[in-house]
Design an enzyme around this catalytic site. Structure first.
Site, PDB file in Angstrom:
ATOM      1  N   HIS A 240       0.846  -1.200   0.000  1.00 59.65           N
ATOM      2  CA  HIS A 240       0.000   0.000   0.000  1.00 59.65           C
ATOM      3  C   HIS A 240       0.882   1.251   0.000  1.00 59.65           C
ATOM      4  O   HIS A 240       2.090   1.163   0.285  1.00 59.65           O
ATOM      5  CB  HIS A 240      -0.871   0.056   1.264  1.00 59.65           C
ATOM      6  CG  HIS A 240      -2.035  -0.890   1.280  1.00 59.65           C
ATOM      7  ND1 HIS A 240      -1.903  -2.209   1.627  1.00 59.65           N
ATOM      8  CD2 HIS A 240      -3.350  -0.698   0.987  1.00 59.65           C
ATOM      9  CE1 HIS A 240      -3.103  -2.798   1.569  1.00 59.65           C
ATOM     10  NE2 HIS A 240      -3.999  -1.903   1.173  1.00 59.65           N
ATOM     11  N   LYS A 244      -0.239   4.544   4.731  1.00 57.79           N
ATOM     12  CA  LYS A 244      -1.181   3.622   5.411  1.00 57.79           C
ATOM     13  C   LYS A 244      -0.676   3.295   6.814  1.00 57.79           C
ATOM     14  O   LYS A 244       0.472   2.899   7.002  1.00 57.79           O
ATOM     15  CB  LYS A 244      -1.373   2.346   4.589  1.00 57.79           C
ATOM     16  CG  LYS A 244      -2.385   1.397   5.238  1.00 57.79           C
ATOM     17  CD  LYS A 244      -2.908   0.363   4.259  1.00 57.79           C
ATOM     18  CE  LYS A 244      -3.841  -0.639   4.930  1.00 57.79           C
ATOM     19  NZ  LYS A 244      -5.065  -0.067   5.482  1.00 57.79           N
TER      20      LYS A 244
HETATM   21  N1  LIG Z   1     -12.889  -0.258   3.442  1.00 55.48           N
HETATM   22  C1  LIG Z   1     -12.195   0.051   2.363  1.00 55.48           C
HETATM   23  O1  LIG Z   1     -12.510  -0.412   1.247  1.00 55.48           O
HETATM   24  C2  LIG Z   1     -11.039   0.965   2.462  1.00 55.48           C
HETATM   25  C3  LIG Z   1     -10.605   1.341   3.673  1.00 55.48           C
HETATM   26  N2  LIG Z   1      -9.605   2.239   3.791  1.00 55.48           N
HETATM   27  C4  LIG Z   1      -9.286   2.666   5.146  1.00 55.48           C
HETATM   28  O2  LIG Z   1      -9.812   3.971   5.328  1.00 55.48           O
HETATM   29  C5  LIG Z   1      -9.033   4.674   6.296  1.00 55.48           C
HETATM   30  C6  LIG Z   1      -8.629   6.029   5.739  1.00 55.48           C
HETATM   31  O3  LIG Z   1      -7.729   5.845   4.664  1.00 55.48           O
HETATM   32  P1  LIG Z   1      -7.135   7.110   3.875  1.00 55.48           P
HETATM   33  O4  LIG Z   1      -8.236   7.987   3.413  1.00 55.48           O
HETATM   34  O5  LIG Z   1      -6.180   6.554   2.916  1.00 55.48           O
HETATM   35  O6  LIG Z   1      -6.349   7.864   5.070  1.00 55.48           O
HETATM   36  P2  LIG Z   1      -5.940   9.406   5.170  1.00 55.48           P
HETATM   37  O7  LIG Z   1      -4.819   9.472   6.136  1.00 55.48           O
HETATM   38  O8  LIG Z   1      -5.758   9.990   3.826  1.00 55.48           O
HETATM   39  O9  LIG Z   1      -7.222  10.103   5.820  1.00 55.48           O
HETATM   40  C7  LIG Z   1      -7.606   9.993   7.164  1.00 55.48           C
HETATM   41  C8  LIG Z   1      -8.449  11.201   7.532  1.00 55.48           C
HETATM   42  O10 LIG Z   1      -9.017  11.028   8.819  1.00 55.48           O
HETATM   43  C9  LIG Z   1      -8.913  12.246   9.551  1.00 55.48           C
HETATM   44  N3  LIG Z   1      -8.963  11.914  10.965  1.00 55.48           N
HETATM   45  C10 LIG Z   1      -7.972  11.509  11.772  1.00 55.48           C
HETATM   46  N4  LIG Z   1      -8.460  11.265  12.992  1.00 55.48           N
HETATM   47  C11 LIG Z   1      -9.788  11.487  12.946  1.00 55.48           C
HETATM   48  C12 LIG Z   1     -10.865  11.404  13.875  1.00 55.48           C
HETATM   49  N5  LIG Z   1     -10.655  11.042  15.153  1.00 55.48           N
HETATM   50  N6  LIG Z   1     -12.111  11.713  13.475  1.00 55.48           N
HETATM   51  C13 LIG Z   1     -12.334  12.119  12.221  1.00 55.48           C
HETATM   52  N7  LIG Z   1     -11.373  12.225  11.292  1.00 55.48           N
HETATM   53  C14 LIG Z   1     -10.118  11.906  11.656  1.00 55.48           C
HETATM   54  C15 LIG Z   1      -7.584  12.839   9.076  1.00 55.48           C
HETATM   55  O11 LIG Z   1      -7.543  14.231   9.312  1.00 55.48           O
HETATM   56  C16 LIG Z   1      -7.661  12.527   7.593  1.00 55.48           C
HETATM   57  O12 LIG Z   1      -8.406  13.494   6.916  1.00 55.48           O
HETATM   58  C17 LIG Z   1      -7.875   3.737   6.642  1.00 55.48           C
HETATM   59  O13 LIG Z   1      -8.211   3.021   7.809  1.00 55.48           O
HETATM   60  C18 LIG Z   1      -7.826   2.780   5.456  1.00 55.48           C
HETATM   61  O14 LIG Z   1      -7.284   1.532   5.772  1.00 55.48           O
HETATM   62  C19 LIG Z   1      -8.988   2.764   2.701  1.00 55.48           C
HETATM   63  C20 LIG Z   1      -9.359   2.391   1.447  1.00 55.48           C
HETATM   64  C21 LIG Z   1     -10.413   1.450   1.223  1.00 55.48           C
HETATM   65  O1  LIG Z   2      -5.596   1.932   3.236  1.00 57.88           O
HETATM   66  C1  LIG Z   2      -5.903   1.546   2.082  1.00 57.88           C
HETATM   67  O2  LIG Z   2      -5.536   2.139   1.051  1.00 57.88           O
HETATM   68  C2  LIG Z   2      -6.727   0.338   1.967  1.00 57.88           C
HETATM   69  N1  LIG Z   2      -7.186  -0.197   3.053  1.00 57.88           N
HETATM   70  C3  LIG Z   2      -8.062  -1.306   3.123  1.00 57.88           C
HETATM   71  C4  LIG Z   2      -7.445  -2.450   3.898  1.00 57.88           C
HETATM   72  O3  LIG Z   2      -6.706  -2.195   4.855  1.00 57.88           O
HETATM   73  O4  LIG Z   2      -7.717  -3.607   3.580  1.00 57.88           O
HETATM   74  C5  LIG Z   2      -8.583  -1.737   1.786  1.00 57.88           C
HETATM   75  C6  LIG Z   2      -7.594  -1.608   0.680  1.00 57.88           C
HETATM   76  O5  LIG Z   2      -6.560  -2.509   0.899  1.00 57.88           O
HETATM   77  C7  LIG Z   2      -7.063  -0.179   0.621  1.00 57.88           C
END
Ligand SMILES: NC(=O)C1=CN([C@@H]2O[C@H](COP(=O)(O)OP(=O)(O)OC[C@H]3O[C@@H](n4cnc5c(N)ncnc54)[C@H](O)[C@@H]3O)[C@@H](O)[C@H]2O)C=CC1
Ligand SMILES: O=C(O)C1=N[C@H](C(=O)O)C[C@H](O)C1
Length: 381
Positions: A240, A244
């Protein structure tokens, strides 16, 4: 076995399959056949494609509406979504996808940073919609403002692992259904919080429906052939972007199926790649070093004469954003516009009725503990 046949073609996906230009087309043609399956009474782990063309949604127009991508409830009120973590990569991508799907963006959000005592911390423009972002100390206020905009809003959470429990508790106490895309945190506790509340939620570490289909196929295989790979070895590598914070939640979910197939594996054996040298080895296109999720699961016999390799390689984030919007539509219909007859459980049971006897063991199985199948979190059906 009709079910397996329809789910199986997604066992291995190359980055090419997920190139941005093809994503839209793939999703558009698959949207119609996707439904959500439940885990417990109010928590859904994710979406999986329906298993049989025998399954029809025509008796359930509200579900059909969500599957067809409609964005209004039967009252005609446009759907509203609040996106928390909006300044993050997934938050922004999802907010744009929601607008593109015709949903309305609640002009309030909150973040993890402390803000001023009064007023928002910042403002973010999402395709012309100005969203006020409140600091952490004002997150209750942000939720109140959201409810003033609409009593039928759904929250999307793409924040950080450390925020999962606090945010889920907040949504439950505010009485707002939510889609938890954020990975990590105490997943068992997360499930307990939602199950002890009156709120519906879709919780999944993987929102890309095609990847979820792969997860579901692995889970079906594990259910049908437990122990088939006993004695075999498993190597899991996930790559990733360097920002991450946690190990792939999707990998953890898939590993739970491999374990049922008889493979011994501790989650700390996962190899996580977060730097350029590793990206090159994994053949991540350079343009996607900052936005990719490549997973390889290699299963081999003790003497290395037999090997299987499963891969799902995603470039960009559209696949998750679009799946998240579908999850929102599902919740809107489920929570605000339930079937007129029966209760909110009716639809999943209806789906199950069409499953073959061999699929019966899926039915009603609550897998709330541990990192399990479709959605590491929990669950399944
Ligand atoms: N379920 C899925 O399909 C996917 C899940 N993810 C997950 O989504 C999450 C976010 O990923 P990204 O957007 O890449 O991270 P990122 O670091 O770009 O964004 C995180 C955001 O959360 C905010 N934040 C931090 N603490 C917070 C709180 N207590 N309350 C509200 N906002 C807060 C930050 O200011 C930032 O804007 C990760 O856990 C990642 O693994 C990411 C891609 C796909
Ligand atoms: O953080 C990400 O980017 C992603 N997070 C999810 C995970 O932890 O499985 C889904 C995907 O891999 C992208």
């Amino acid at each position: 076995m009709q079910a397996l046949r329809s789910a199986s073609p997604v066992c291995s996906c190359s980055s090419q399959d997920f190139a941005p230009s093809s994503v839209r087309k793939n999703v558009a043609c698959s949207e119609r056949s996707f439904v959500a399956l439940k885990s417990t009474s109010r928590v859904w782990s994710s979406f999986v494609p329906r298993y049989s063309h025998n399954v029809t949604v025509s008796r359930h127009p509200q579900i059909r509406a969500s599957a067809m991508g409609e964005t209004e409830s039967s009252t005609g009120e446009p759907g509203w979504v609040m996106v928390n973590g909006l300044s993050g990569k997934m938050g922004l991508e999802t907010a744009k996808a929601a607008l593109e799907a015709g949903l309305q963006l609640v002009p309030y959000s909150f973040t993890g940073r402390m803000g001023p005592d009064q007023g928002p911390l910042s403002k973010i423009d999402v395709e012309g919609v100005e969203v006020e972002v409140y600091g952490f100390g004002q997150r209750e206020l942000a939720m109140d403002l959201c409810k003033q905009v609409s009593r039928r809003a759904v929250v999307i959470d793409y924040t950080v692992p450390a925020a999962v429990i606090g945010n889920a508790s907040l949504y439950c106490s505010a009485g707002v259904p939510f889609v938890m895309g954020t990975t990590g945190g105490d997943r068992e506790k997360l499930m307990r919080i939602v199950n002890d509340s009156k709120i519906c939620a879709v919780i999944a570490p993987q929102m890309g429906k095609q990847v979820v289909a792969f997860q579901a196929a692995m889970e079906i295989m594990a259910e049908q052939f437990p122990g088939a790979f006993s004695g075999y070895k498993l190597k899991v590598t996930e790559s990733h972007q360097s920002t991450k914070l946690d190990t792939s939640g999707t990998a953890k979910a898939v590993i739970s199926s491999f374990k049922k197939l008889g493979l011994n594996f501790d989650l700390d054996q996962i190899t996580s790649v977060r730097e350029e040298e590793g990206y090159k080895a994994m053949q991540v296109p350079e343009d996607y070093y900052n936005a990719h999720a490549f997973h390889t699961y290699r299963v081999s016999s003790p003497d290395d004469t037999v090997a299987f390799e499963f891969k799902h390689n995603v470039c960009g984030r559209k696949i998750y954003a679009q799946g998240t919007v579908d999850a929102v539509l599902f919740l809107m219909n489920k929570f605000f516009n339930p079937p007129k007859r029966g209760n909110v459980d009716e639809f999943p049971n209806f789906v199950f009725r069409f499953r073959s006897k061999r699929m019966e063991n899926w039915r009603g199985t609550s897998r709330i503990s541990g990192e399990v199948p479709v959605g590491s979190d929990s669950v399944a059906f």
